[in-house]
Write a protein that holds these residues in place. Structure first.
Motif, PDB file in Angstrom:
ATOM      1  N   ILE A 239      51.157  49.848  37.631  1.00  0.00           N
ATOM      2  CA  ILE A 239      49.808  49.658  37.079  1.00  0.00           C
ATOM      3  C   ILE A 239      48.853  50.759  37.569  1.00  0.00           C
ATOM      4  CG2 ILE A 239      47.827  48.074  36.944  1.00  0.00           C
ATOM      5  CD1 ILE A 239      50.444  47.176  35.404  1.00  0.00           C
ATOM      6  N   TYR A 243      51.350  53.545  34.144  1.00  0.00           N
ATOM      7  CA  TYR A 243      50.651  53.219  32.899  1.00  0.00           C
ATOM      8  C   TYR A 243      49.312  53.951  32.790  1.00  0.00           C
ATOM      9  CZ  TYR A 243      54.250  49.893  31.672  1.00  0.00           C
ATOM     10  OH  TYR A 243      55.471  49.345  31.334  1.00  0.00           O
ATOM     11  N   ARG A 244      48.758  54.362  33.942  1.00  0.00           N
ATOM     12  CA  ARG A 244      47.488  55.099  33.886  1.00  0.00           C
ATOM     13  C   ARG A 244      47.685  56.586  33.586  1.00  0.00           C
ATOM     14  NH1 ARG A 244      44.936  54.711  38.732  1.00  0.00           N
ATOM     15  NH2 ARG A 244      42.904  55.337  37.939  1.00  0.00           N
ATOM     16  N   ARG A 318      56.172  46.604  28.392  1.00  0.00           N
ATOM     17  CA  ARG A 318      54.747  46.307  28.569  1.00  0.00           C
ATOM     18  C   ARG A 318      54.466  45.584  29.893  1.00  0.00           C
ATOM     19  NH1 ARG A 318      51.250  46.377  24.463  1.00  0.00           N
ATOM     20  NH2 ARG A 318      49.850  46.627  26.242  1.00  0.00           N
ATOM     21  N   ASP A 320      52.213  46.451  31.828  1.00  0.00           N
ATOM     22  CA  ASP A 320      50.740  46.394  31.880  1.00  0.00           C
ATOM     23  C   ASP A 320      50.224  45.074  31.296  1.00  0.00           C
ATOM     24  OD1 ASP A 320      51.719  47.324  29.347  1.00  0.00           O
ATOM     25  OD2 ASP A 320      49.734  48.059  28.823  1.00  0.00           O
ATOM     26  N   LYS A 324      48.649  41.681  33.237  1.00  0.00           N
ATOM     27  CA  LYS A 324      47.340  41.187  32.773  1.00  0.00           C
ATOM     28  C   LYS A 324      47.431  39.700  32.390  1.00  0.00           C
ATOM     29  CE  LYS A 324      44.056  41.499  28.996  1.00  0.00           C
ATOM     30  NZ  LYS A 324      43.170  42.338  28.194  1.00  0.00           N
ATOM     31  N   LEU A 337      42.695  47.649  34.610  1.00  0.00           N
ATOM     32  CA  LEU A 337      43.896  47.253  33.874  1.00  0.00           C
ATOM     33  C   LEU A 337      43.572  46.980  32.404  1.00  0.00           C
ATOM     34  CD1 LEU A 337      46.868  46.563  33.624  1.00  0.00           C
ATOM     35  CD2 LEU A 337      46.399  44.301  34.584  1.00  0.00           C
ATOM     36  N   THR A 340      43.489  50.174  30.604  1.00  0.00           N
ATOM     37  CA  THR A 340      44.844  50.721  30.424  1.00  0.00           C
ATOM     38  C   THR A 340      45.556  50.027  29.269  1.00  0.00           C
ATOM     39  OG1 THR A 340      44.997  51.216  32.786  1.00  0.00           O
ATOM     40  CG2 THR A 340      47.067  51.077  31.587  1.00  0.00           C
ATOM     41  N   VAL A 341      45.478  48.680  29.261  1.00  0.00           N
ATOM     42  CA  VAL A 341      46.152  47.909  28.211  1.00  0.00           C
ATOM     43  C   VAL A 341      45.633  48.327  26.838  1.00  0.00           C
ATOM     44  CG1 VAL A 341      46.396  45.576  27.224  1.00  0.00           C
ATOM     45  CG2 VAL A 341      46.774  45.939  29.669  1.00  0.00           C
TER      46      VAL A 341
END
Length: 356
Positions: A239, A243-244, A318, A320, A324, A337, A340-341
């Motif tokens: 995270i 994903y960032r 997924r 991320d 979440k 987050l 990011t999502v």
């Protein structure tokens, strides 16, 4: 002769790293992969290159020259009941592909113990974690139905902490390890199945590899833990870093994702750790941010998820969205987050439109 296990590994990138380590320890491994990969691996071996502390350059291991046997092939004709352990090493969206889906169904039916080395925990594994409503997480999976019928007691998870990649200029049977950390597995529900993991752990630990100029201990061990939460330590890294890498107009390396705004990275990383602790994880089983941030300095390319999005993938793992959604079950949310999502979803939407 010590017990030799037969291990089936679905997926040949991370799979060839684990497979080579197990063949080095004298076990028989069969990799399920694409025809071009299988032909090369059977002909020339799986080649894994890794750095060793205190040594110049990379050590190269070729599966053709190991005490155990490593073979490769497609999904057809594989009988899961012939194996002692199955490792799931493909990306989550791949399990619904033709051939793979049927093989996974055969694994479920054969009731062979299974260890996942995916970043995305298989849905039934989450049923082993008290306090998570696994049924409410189905939308985080590309096709959750492939996991139906899996007995959670026969499934464990292993955190794929080592970072490895296929060098683009090399043949597809070559894998290069960039960050030689350990595979960290949670125990199985049953002692008998856990004993298989402990034996593999001990055998991998005992190996000394002959480099030609002497025998050395190789990094990337298999470590078995009693806590089901240990593999979740990877979530905070994914995270805060992987994903960032995803930005509105392109992708950035993991190093930049973590270090360009270190405070934002630290806050979302520690937020994920707090979520894991709220589920029941012990803080000592998790990796502190400083240690991760220092490792991230060597991660100079975008993550595989970011590269897949940039290459037009209509589906990726997924984690991320999963984190979440689990956090929401605990009444927790993070702005970093959420952002990011929504960036990931923007790319997926664009890619799906193009593919349609």
């Amino acid at each position: 002769m010590s017990t030799q296990y037969k291990i089936l590994i679905m997926g040949a990138s991370y799979g060839s790293l684990l497979g080579t380590k197990l063949a080095l320890a004298g076990h028989a491994v069969h990799l399920v992969c694409l025809p071009a990969e299988a032909d090369l691996i059977n002909k020339e071996g799986a080649i894994v290159r890794m750095p060793i502390k205190g040594r110049e350059g990379l050590v190269e291991i070729n599966s053709k020259k190991l005490p155990g046997k490593l073979t490769a092939g497609g999904t057809a004709g594989v009988r899961p009941s012939d194996y002692d352990l199955v490792a799931l090493a493909m990306q989550e969206p791949q399990y619904r592909s033709p051939g793979v889906r049927e093989l996974l169904a055969a694994v479920i039916k054969a009731k062979v113990p299974c260890m996942s080395i995916m970043n995305m925990p298989p849905l039934p594994y989450l049923k082993r974690i008290p306090g998570i409503n696994a049924e409410a997480l189905r939308d985080c999976y590309t096709d959750p139905s492939v996991w139906d019928g899996f007995d959670p007691r026969l499934l464990t998870m292993c955190s794929p902490d080592p970072q490895a990649f296929r060098p683009p200029e090399e043949k597809v049977n070559v894998l290069q390890v960039r960050l030689p950390t350990n595979f960290k597995a949670a125990r199985f529900d049953s002692d008998a199945h856990t004993a298989i993991l402990r034996k593999l752990e001990a055998d991998v630990e005992a190996v000394r590899f002959d480099t030609g100029s002497g025998k050395v201990e190789l990094p990337v061990k298999l470590k078995v833990h009693d806590s089901v939460f240990v593999p979740l330590a990877k979530w905070a890294m994914l995270i805060a870093g992987n994903y960032r890498c995803v930005q509105k107009d392109g992708m950035r390396p993991i190093k930049d994702a973590v270090h360009s705004d270190i405070e934002a990275s630290r806050s979302v990383y520690n937020w994920v750790l707090k979520l894991c602790v709220s589920l029941g994880a012990n803080e000592k089983d998790l990796v502190p941010f400083e240690k991760y941030a220092s490792a991230a300095l060597s991660l100079l390319t975008p993550s595989s998820a970011a590269r897949a999005l940039a290459n037009g993938a209509p589906n990726i793992e997924r984690v991320d969205l999963l984190v979440k959604t689990i956090a929401a079950q605990k009444g927790m949310r993070s702005d970093v987050l959420d952002q990011t999502v929504s960036l990931v979803e923007g790319w997926l939407e664009k890619n799906r439109k193009k593919a349609a």
